[in-house]
Write a protein that holds these residues in place. Structure first.
Motif, PDB file in Angstrom:
ATOM      1  N   SER A 273       0.842  -1.186   0.000  1.00 54.28           N
ATOM      2  CA  SER A 273       0.000   0.000   0.000  1.00 54.28           C
ATOM      3  C   SER A 273       0.875   1.233   0.000  1.00 54.28           C
ATOM      4  N   THR A 274       0.244   2.372  -0.117  1.00 60.24           N
ATOM      5  CA  THR A 274       0.954   3.650  -0.022  1.00 60.24           C
ATOM      6  C   THR A 274       0.749   4.288   1.345  1.00 60.24           C
ATOM      7  N   ASP A 275       0.283   3.522   2.329  1.00 59.97           N
ATOM      8  CA  ASP A 275       0.115   4.037   3.688  1.00 59.97           C
ATOM      9  C   ASP A 275       1.470   4.407   4.283  1.00 59.97           C
ATOM     10  N   LYS A 276       1.523   5.571   4.876  1.00 54.51           N
ATOM     11  CA  LYS A 276       2.772   6.052   5.462  1.00 54.51           C
ATOM     12  C   LYS A 276       2.515   6.459   6.913  1.00 54.51           C
ATOM     13  N   GLY A 277       3.010   5.661   7.860  1.00 61.17           N
ATOM     14  CA  GLY A 277       2.873   6.010   9.268  1.00 61.17           C
ATOM     15  C   GLY A 277       3.836   7.142   9.580  1.00 61.17           C
ATOM     16  N   THR A 278       3.328   8.372   9.630  1.00 63.60           N
ATOM     17  CA  THR A 278       4.180   9.554   9.635  1.00 63.60           C
ATOM     18  C   THR A 278       4.220  10.234  10.996  1.00 63.60           C
ATOM     19  N   LEU A 279       5.427  10.398  11.521  1.00 65.24           N
ATOM     20  CA  LEU A 279       5.653  11.161  12.743  1.00 65.24           C
ATOM     21  C   LEU A 279       6.093  12.556  12.321  1.00 65.24           C
ATOM     22  N   ALA A 280       5.190  13.513  12.435  1.00 64.03           N
ATOM     23  CA  ALA A 280       5.457  14.871  11.978  1.00 64.03           C
ATOM     24  C   ALA A 280       6.163  15.675  13.054  1.00 64.03           C
ATOM     25  N   PHE A 281       7.083  16.533  12.629  1.00 61.50           N
ATOM     26  CA  PHE A 281       7.803  17.438  13.520  1.00 61.50           C
ATOM     27  C   PHE A 281       7.390  18.876  13.211  1.00 61.50           C
ATOM     28  N   ASN A 282       6.976  19.620  14.210  1.00 62.37           N
ATOM     29  CA  ASN A 282       6.722  21.044  14.010  1.00 62.37           C
ATOM     30  C   ASN A 282       8.057  21.778  14.095  1.00 62.37           C
ATOM     31  N   GLN A 283       8.508  22.259  12.954  1.00 62.45           N
ATOM     32  CA  GLN A 283       9.855  22.820  12.848  1.00 62.45           C
ATOM     33  C   GLN A 283       9.897  24.339  12.933  1.00 62.45           C
ATOM     34  N   THR A 284       8.771  24.953  13.308  1.00 54.29           N
ATOM     35  CA  THR A 284       8.701  26.409  13.258  1.00 54.29           C
ATOM     36  C   THR A 284       9.478  27.083  14.376  1.00 54.29           C
ATOM     37  N   SER A 285       9.641  26.409  15.518  1.00 54.29           N
ATOM     38  CA  SER A 285      10.352  27.009  16.641  1.00 54.29           C
ATOM     39  C   SER A 285      10.719  25.925  17.641  1.00 54.29           C
ATOM     40  N   GLY A 286      11.485  26.312  18.648  1.00 52.86           N
ATOM     41  CA  GLY A 286      11.835  25.379  19.704  1.00 52.86           C
ATOM     42  C   GLY A 286      12.873  24.371  19.284  1.00 52.86           C
ATOM     43  N   PRO A 287      13.075  23.330  20.097  1.00 52.87           N
ATOM     44  CA  PRO A 287      14.130  22.346  19.835  1.00 52.87           C
ATOM     45  C   PRO A 287      14.000  21.666  18.480  1.00 52.87           C
ATOM     46  N   LEU A 288      12.766  21.461  17.995  1.00 60.40           N
ATOM     47  CA  LEU A 288      12.577  20.739  16.740  1.00 60.40           C
ATOM     48  C   LEU A 288      12.959  21.559  15.515  1.00 60.40           C
ATOM     49  N   ALA A 289      13.231  22.835  15.715  1.00 60.27           N
ATOM     50  CA  ALA A 289      13.756  23.639  14.613  1.00 60.27           C
ATOM     51  C   ALA A 289      15.207  23.286  14.313  1.00 60.27           C
ATOM     52  N   ASP A 290      15.846  22.582  15.253  1.00 62.96           N
ATOM     53  CA  ASP A 290      17.235  22.146  15.093  1.00 62.96           C
ATOM     54  C   ASP A 290      17.255  20.771  14.425  1.00 62.96           C
ATOM     55  N   LYS A 291      17.871  20.690  13.243  1.00 65.37           N
ATOM     56  CA  LYS A 291      17.899  19.429  12.498  1.00 65.37           C
ATOM     57  C   LYS A 291      18.551  18.316  13.300  1.00 65.37           C
ATOM     58  N   ARG A 292      19.506  18.661  14.152  1.00 60.11           N
ATOM     59  CA  ARG A 292      20.180  17.636  14.948  1.00 60.11           C
ATOM     60  C   ARG A 292      19.221  16.967  15.926  1.00 60.11           C
ATOM     61  N   VAL A 293      18.286  17.740  16.468  1.00 60.55           N
ATOM     62  CA  VAL A 293      17.294  17.172  17.393  1.00 60.55           C
ATOM     63  C   VAL A 293      16.351  16.250  16.638  1.00 60.55           C
ATOM     64  N   ARG A 294      15.939  16.682  15.465  1.00 62.87           N
ATOM     65  CA  ARG A 294      15.048  15.839  14.658  1.00 62.87           C
ATOM     66  C   ARG A 294      15.749  14.535  14.266  1.00 62.87           C
ATOM     67  N   GLN A 295      17.009  14.637  13.878  1.00 65.65           N
ATOM     68  CA  GLN A 295      17.762  13.431  13.527  1.00 65.65           C
ATOM     69  C   GLN A 295      17.919  12.522  14.737  1.00 65.65           C
TER      70      GLN A 295
END
Length: 503
Positions: A273-295
């Motif tokens: 299937s094309t189902d994608k279990g997606t964990l979204a990151f809000n990258q607009t501010s805070g720690p998740l704006a840092d790519k290293r944290v997301r990685q």
């Protein structure tokens, strides 16, 4: 033009169970073969997860409508197979000009709508023009590049302002549905299409029944009647099947294989299937704006353990699933490595990080439990905020008021969302947007797919999200049933070949 895919409300709801039965790579095209002779007068009962709120395929979002209405009730000039190939439907054939700006379709003759009215070229022109010019109709923007739609005899021509490598694909969906001009049907509760089935009955809160269209222009449906029974709970659906009330279970849980196959009346079938279990990151501010944290978050998550817990499925480390153009195995981008995750967090000077995961309440606790445990191992505390879907739509999808969110995106070929900075993913990369625009403008399929692949790798390397798994169709099919598709059935379920025998 960059286009966005509207969030499929019912797709997410229908995925409430599908997300936790997700998909293995397997994928025969149809379910096991019956040994008995098909009964042309048979009624086939199919369990589905979520009932649509209404039947208006023009304006109402949600793959719960596409799943049952497209192909079976409504059709377009072209259609798609479960394997995602584009094939003729109301058009017997078509041609594309070398510059990619003119598409000419030859309309079949002798096609009638369910109410007996003939299909005319003018119906096609009116349907596509109205779709393009009516923003309230779903997927109208997918025809925005079409500057003119005209008919000459049985030929219908679409002229584009610029090449669009997705046009044919878009015409296999809602953007291409052909309706009767001037029709007065109440689309919310009734239907008038050209497909192999007729809408016979809708018992709201219970089931929808289709009956064979005896005036259908193509090969007749194999079953006289198909009943879609809406049973959200897997155990209740299993009980109904074992009691002989259901012939096919879609959206099933692979962990229940032993139970459903115990008496030999059913077999579990896994399809892609094309189902994608997606964990979204809000990258607009805070720690998740840092790519290293997301990685770090991505590398802290054991994707193989998720697949094991689901008893089916395959890992996915990028935005494009295997069935879609542009797929690439991106497991090298963020392999499971808790120690590397800790080092990335230290490098980003992040300690005692607390994040909130907002997730629709219809999902099982399996995914959140794994995420909480894995992130705790690297020093991240994850609070789970389980909300009703209306709240999720308002807070996450519309207002982008979230830190982490999980949903199952079911739509095929929806990479456009990563090229849309206004989408709730909050991802904004001009290079990705340019590659996507170039892919749209490509007149060669291989070139378009290559551009998508380049863009997909950039998205993964930016750690724009984490793709926890690529789901599949998990179905349990009665051994007296033939012709049941097993690929991508939670998005589109073409039932014309489903047959039932008495033994």
């Amino acid at each position: 033009m960059l286009r966005r895919t509207t969030l499929a409300t019912a797709a997410f709801l229908a995925a409430g169970l599908l997300a936790l039965t997700a998909c293995a790579g397997g994928g025969g095209e149809t379910a096991p073969t019956s040994t008995g002779e098909p009964d042309p007068d048979a009624s086939v009962a199919i369990r589905l997860v979520l009932e649509p709120g209404n039947l208006d395929i023009r304006e109402t979002a949600g793959s719960a409508l596409d799943q049952i209405l497209v192909d079976n009730i409504y059709q377009g000039l072209v259609a798609r197979t479960p394997e995602q190939d584009i094939v003729p439907a109301l058009a017997s054939d078509w041609t594309v000009s070398p510059d990619g700006l003119t598409y000419t379709f030859t309309l079949r003759e002798g096609v009638t709508f369910h109410d007996g009215q003939p299909l005319t070229p003018q119906d096609v022109v009116w349907s596509l023009t109205t779709r393009r010019d009516t923003p309230g109709w779903r997927d109208s923007a997918r025809l925005a590049n079409v500057t003119s739609i005209a008919a000459e005899g049985q030929d219908v021509s679409l002229t584009l302002s610029a090449p669009d490598s997705t046009l044919l694909w878009n015409l296999t969906g809602r953007a291409g549905i052909v309706l009767k001009e001037g029709d007065t049907v109440d689309y919310k509760t009734k239907a008038n299409g050209t497909g192999p089935f007729v809408l016979a009955n809708w018992r709201q809160g219970d089931s929808i029944t289709f009956t064979r269209n005896d005036a259908y222009w193509g090969d007749a449906a194999a079953a006289a009647e198909v009943v879609f029974d809406y049973i959200p709970d897997n155990q209740a659906a299993l009980n109904a099947a074992l009691a002989g009330e259901i012939d096919v279970l879609t959206g099933f849980d692979a962990n229940l294989q032993e139970q459903v196959e115990a008496n030999g009346d059913f077999a579990l079938e896994l399809g892609q299937s094309t189902d994608k279990g997606t964990l979204a990151f809000n990258q607009t501010s805070g720690p998740l704006a840092d790519k290293r944290v997301r990685q770090a978050i991505r590398q802290a998550i054991d994707h193989d353990a998720i697949i094991e817990a689901l008893a089916s499925g395959q890992t996915q480390y990028g935005p494009i699933p295997e069935l879609d153009p542009g797929y690439e195995d991106l497991s090298d981008v963020a392999p499971y490595d808790p120690e590397a995750a800790r080092e990335l967090l230290a490098e980003a000077d992040v300690e005692d990080l607390e994040l909130t995961l907002t997730i629709p309440s219809f999902y099982s606790t399996t995914i959140p439990q794994i995420l909480v445990s894995d992130l705790d191992e690297v020093g991240i505390t994850l609070d789970v905020n389980s909300v009703d879907f209306t709240t999720w739509l308002t807070d996450v999808y519309t207002n982008k008021d979230y830190e982490l969110s999980f949903v199952l995106h079911t739509e095929a070929r929806d990479f456009e969302n990563w090229a849309d900075p206004d989408y709730y993913f909050t991802y904004d990369n001009p290079e990705v947007q340019e590659l996507y625009a170039q892919s749209l403008a490509a007149t060669d399929e291989a070139e378009a797919a290559d551009l998508l692949q380049q863009a997909g790798r950039l998205v993964a390397e930016d750690h724009a999200a984490d793709w926890l798994y690529n789901g599949a169709s998990v179905i349990a099919v009665g051994t007296n049933i033939t012709g049941m598709p097993s690929i991508n059935v939670n998005e589109r379920l073409n039932i014309v070949e489903i047959a039932k025998s008495n033994g």
